[in-house]
Design an enzyme around this catalytic site. Structure first.
Site, PDB file in Angstrom:
ATOM      1  N   ASP A 152       0.835  -1.198   0.000  1.00 59.39           N
ATOM      2  CA  ASP A 152       0.000   0.000   0.000  1.00 59.39           C
ATOM      3  C   ASP A 152       0.878   1.260   0.000  1.00 59.39           C
ATOM      4  O   ASP A 152       1.644   1.480   0.939  1.00 59.39           O
ATOM      5  CB  ASP A 152      -0.880  -0.077   1.270  1.00 59.39           C
ATOM      6  CG  ASP A 152      -2.032   0.913   1.250  1.00 59.39           C
ATOM      7  OD1 ASP A 152      -2.079   1.764   0.354  1.00 59.39           O
ATOM      8  OD2 ASP A 152      -2.880   0.814   2.167  1.00 59.39           O
ATOM      9  N   ASP A 210     -10.624   4.351  -1.111  1.00 64.50           N
ATOM     10  CA  ASP A 210     -11.223   3.333  -0.229  1.00 64.50           C
ATOM     11  C   ASP A 210     -12.741   3.275  -0.343  1.00 64.50           C
ATOM     12  O   ASP A 210     -13.424   4.304  -0.324  1.00 64.50           O
ATOM     13  CB  ASP A 210     -10.863   3.635   1.228  1.00 64.50           C
ATOM     14  CG  ASP A 210      -9.388   3.385   1.510  1.00 64.50           C
ATOM     15  OD1 ASP A 210      -8.613   3.231   0.547  1.00 64.50           O
ATOM     16  OD2 ASP A 210      -9.023   3.342   2.694  1.00 64.50           O
TER      17      ASP A 210
HETATM   18  C1  GLA Z   1      -5.409   2.376   2.938  1.00 59.14           C
HETATM   19  C2  GLA Z   1      -5.972   1.255   2.087  1.00 59.14           C
HETATM   20  C3  GLA Z   1      -6.987   0.460   2.886  1.00 59.14           C
HETATM   21  C4  GLA Z   1      -6.342  -0.090   4.149  1.00 59.14           C
HETATM   22  C5  GLA Z   1      -5.714   1.055   4.969  1.00 59.14           C
HETATM   23  C6  GLA Z   1      -4.891   0.520   6.132  1.00 59.14           C
HETATM   24  O1  GLA Z   1      -6.382   3.343   3.244  1.00 59.14           O
HETATM   25  O2  GLA Z   1      -6.538   1.744   0.905  1.00 59.14           O
HETATM   26  O3  GLA Z   1      -7.516  -0.602   2.102  1.00 59.14           O
HETATM   27  O4  GLA Z   1      -5.351  -1.020   3.793  1.00 59.14           O
HETATM   28  O5  GLA Z   1      -4.861   1.863   4.157  1.00 59.14           O
HETATM   29  O6  GLA Z   1      -4.233   1.538   6.848  1.00 59.14           O
END
Ligand code: GLA
Length: 388
Positions: A152, A210
């Site tokens: 990520d 998200d």
């Molecule tokens: C980002 C990702 C989420 C999750 C969070 C965890 O926002 O897009 O899917 O993994 O980080 O901190």
């Protein structure tokens, strides 16, 4: 060494390498040959996750029938990370006392374990990232028995070149361990990741920000995926984020829309609810075999819209057996009658229509099929041409 012996040795080495490479390539291709199916801790538990909960989710994946339906990955998202030791090796924090034992447990259930990190110095929740420790981290994951890595970005900026370099670095590190590991890119669709995600080794790449557990968020993301379909294929998939089915923020029709759309999109199906507490309808939505078959079709085509008229959308997905799946999506707040014209989905003949949520053959139709579609709901049908 005489010239002749050297030649023989060189030939033997070449023969050995040529047997090794196809094996590796075949192995890489078979990873994520269809969209990955599993579960991830973030959408429901966020930072309230620990090894005990992961074990309970693994148990529930088996006992609820999700495993039999094809779900296999149990993925730990952010907040498992502890400190690095003085040699730079990462250790889990107190919530995960023994990662290897956890992986052994998950594997003993016939499931696979996934983990999460960032190419930056910190993860999105502010925990230790992998920057400067890529090889060490990949080796640590392999030693624990990890099968899937969500990587990520978690940095406010970055050029396409920086992102490509960072993802390639971890891809190579994972590859060097020799352990097949699904590689999940997460950088929210920046820099048109769908154009280069496969090239840097991604088996899936997030195309959006998200998801949230409400119809607005889910439908905004899901219905905006059109145009990415040419980048999806066996081995690498567009990822419009994990499922919210069963988390409580949408009604049954909306969750059926969520699941239908993700299946038509050939999107990874990573459940994000508490598997130990599922209502019968959540379980039915997640395990409906005829709907999952749309997602897991070996042809691996991502579906696309053929009609977008105000709140009414018809999407189609070509299937390996020559049939066509059509989703009649009603985005309005009222039930309405919708029609799919066969000419819009490449069918000229009479077609036999099967309703995939109802598990029912609904008859043979000429030229078009119409149905009442609930507000925010869907009718998902599979159409097979029959001779007129
Ligand atoms: C980002 C990702 C989420 C999750 C969070 C965890 O926002 O897009 O899917 O993994 O980080 O901190």
């Amino acid at each position: 060494m005489s010239g002749r012996i050297r030649l023989v040795v060189q030939l033997l080495v070449l023969c050995f390498l040529s047997t090794l490479n196809p094996t590796l390539n075949a192995q890489e291709k078979s990873l994520a040959a269809t969209p990955p199916m599993g579960w991830n801790s973030w959408n429901h538990f966020a930072e309230k996750i620990n090894a005990r909960t992961i074990r309970m989710q693994a148990d529930a994946m088996v006992s609820s029938g999700l495993k039999d339906a094809g779900y296999v990955y149990i993925n730990i998202d952010d907040t498992w990370e502890g400190k690095r030791d003085d040699k730079g090796f990462i250790h889990p924090n107190e919530k995960f006392p023994d990662m290897k034992a956890l992986a052994d447990y998950v594997h003993s259930k016939g499931l696979k374990l996934g983990i999460y990190s960032s190419p930056g110095p910190k993860t999105c929740a502010g925990y230790e990232g992998s920057l400067g420790h890529e090889e060490q981290d990949a080796q640590t994951y392999a030693d624990w028995g990890i099968d899937y890595l969500k990587y990520d970005w978690c940095q406010s900026t970055g050029t396409a070149e920086q992102m490509k370099a960072a993802y390639t670095k971890m891809r190579n590190a994972l590859k060097n361990t020799g352990r097949p590991t699904v590689f999940s890119l997460c950088q929210y669709g920046w820099a048109n990741v769908w154009e280069w995600g496969a090239e840097v080794g991604g088996n899936l790449w997030r195309t959006t920000g998200d998801i949230e557990d409400n119809y607005d968020s889910m439908s905004r993301i899901g219905f905006s995926q059109s145009g990415h379909e040419k980048y999806a294929a066996p081995g690498h998939w567009n990822d419009p984020d994990m499922l919210e089915v069963g988390n409580g923020g949408m009604n049954e029709d909306e969750y059926r829309t969520h699941m239908s759309l993700w299946c038509v999109l050939a999107a990874p199906l990573i459940a994000g609810n508490d598997l130990t507490k599922m209502t019968p309808y959540t379980q039915e939505i997640l395990t409906n075999r005829e709907v999952l078959a749309v997602n897991q079709d070996p042809l691996g085509k991502q579906g696309y819209p053929v009609v977008q008229e105000g709140p009414f959308e018809v999407w189609m997905k070509p299937m390996q057996d020559g049939s066509i799946v059509a989703g009649l999506f009603n985005r309005s707040k009222e039930q309405d009658r919708m029609t799919v014209q066969f000419s819009h989905i490449g069918l000229s003949a009479k077609a036999a229509v099967r309703d995939l949520w109802l598990h029912k053959a609904v008859g043979e139709y000429d030229d078009s099929f119409s149905a009442y579609v609930p507000a925010h709901g869907v009718v998902l049908v599979r159409l097979k041409a029959v001779a007129r």
